[in-house]
Design a protein around this motif. Structure first.
Motif, short mmCIF file in Angstrom:
data_model
loop_
_atom_site.label_atom_id
_atom_site.label_comp_id
_atom_site.label_asym_id
_atom_site.label_seq_id
_atom_site.Cartn_x
_atom_site.Cartn_y
_atom_site.Cartn_z
N SER A 1 0.87 -1.32 0.16
CA SER A 1 -0.02 -0.04 -0.06
C SER A 1 0.77 1.28 -0.03
O SER A 1 0.61 2.38 -0.48
N LEU B 1 -14.29 1.79 -4.12
CA LEU B 1 -14.64 2.33 -2.71
C LEU B 1 -13.70 1.34 -1.71
O LEU B 1 -13.13 2.06 -0.70
N ILE C 1 -10.17 2.44 -1.40
CA ILE C 1 -10.09 3.68 -0.81
C ILE C 1 -10.07 3.44 0.80
O ILE C 1 -9.15 4.13 1.53
N GLU D 1 -6.84 1.61 1.97
CA GLU D 1 -5.43 2.42 1.82
C GLU D 1 -5.57 3.73 3.05
O GLU D 1 -4.56 3.81 3.45
N TYR D 2 -6.94 4.03 3.21
CA TYR D 2 -6.98 4.98 4.42
C TYR D 2 -6.76 4.19 5.79
O TYR D 2 -6.00 4.66 6.59
#
Length: 207
Positions: free
Chosen positions: A69, A153, A156, A159-160
């Protein structure tokens, strides 16, 4: 039997059942190895052991740990630095995840892609697919945009979450587990718990 060149014994040539048996044994071993490499699925125990050894060797010889990542953050920071340098000039991209188009994580990510491609080609399982998950298609239909939207989604959120946790399944769970870091095992517990919960929400009793 000895072979003579100019009256001097050059060496011994083994003949007989033992030599023939050894050749057949090596050929059989190579055939098994090739068949194993061509198998669409490997033993999870063998793959896990190999991954663990690779993580140890990476630490020993490169002083780096796995981390997939982080590559996206390296490249994202490099793009932001090219477009708006003032926004990229912060502690995170200067020290935590340096902005760079080429980093250990980026090289590893490219290696993962190429290795997966080679493995799929060798096993004969390579196939272009817009919706790769048959289970998803049976439940939610064959819509490509719905599947890709869910993947986007999900990526996202992943990764967050990896940024908050300080690593992903490779950078924290695997590399941290190799070093027996407590955070790695907490992350793995949370990952499995959230994965099971998400699967129940999405699929319910259908699977």
């Amino acid at each position: 039997m000895k072979i003579n060149f100019g009256g001097r014994p050059f060496g011994k040539l083994r003949t007989g059942r033992s030599t023939v048996g050894g050749l057949f044994s090596r050929e059989k071993t190579m055939r098994k190895l090739i068949n194993w490499l061509k198998s669409p699925e490997w033993s999870p125990y063998a793959a896990g052991a190999g991954l663990g050894l690779l993580g140890i060797f990476a630490l020993l010889f490169t002083d780096q740990i796995f981390g997939a990542s982080g590559a996206f953050e390296n490249v994202g920071g490099a793009i932001l630095n090219a477009v708006a340098p003032s926004l990229a000039d912060n502690t995170y991209w200067n020290y935590v995840m340096p902005a760079a188009f080429v980093s250990f994580g980026v090289i590893m990510l490219i290696g993962i892609f190429l290795g997966s491609l080679i493995s799929a080609l060798i096993s004969g399982s390579f196939k272009w697919r817009a919706v790769s998950d048959d289970q998803w298609a049976r439940v939610f239909g064959p819509s490509v945009w719905k599947r890709w939207g869910a993947l986007f989604l999900g990526a996202i959120f992943l990764e967050y979450g990896a940024g908050i946790a300080g690593g992903c399944t490779s950078g924290l769970a695997i590399s941290g587990g190799v070093q027996l870091a407590p955070a790695a095992f907490l992350f793995m517990a949370g990952m499995f718990a959230s994965g099971i919960t998400t699967a129940i929400i999405l699929y319910g009793k259908r699977y």
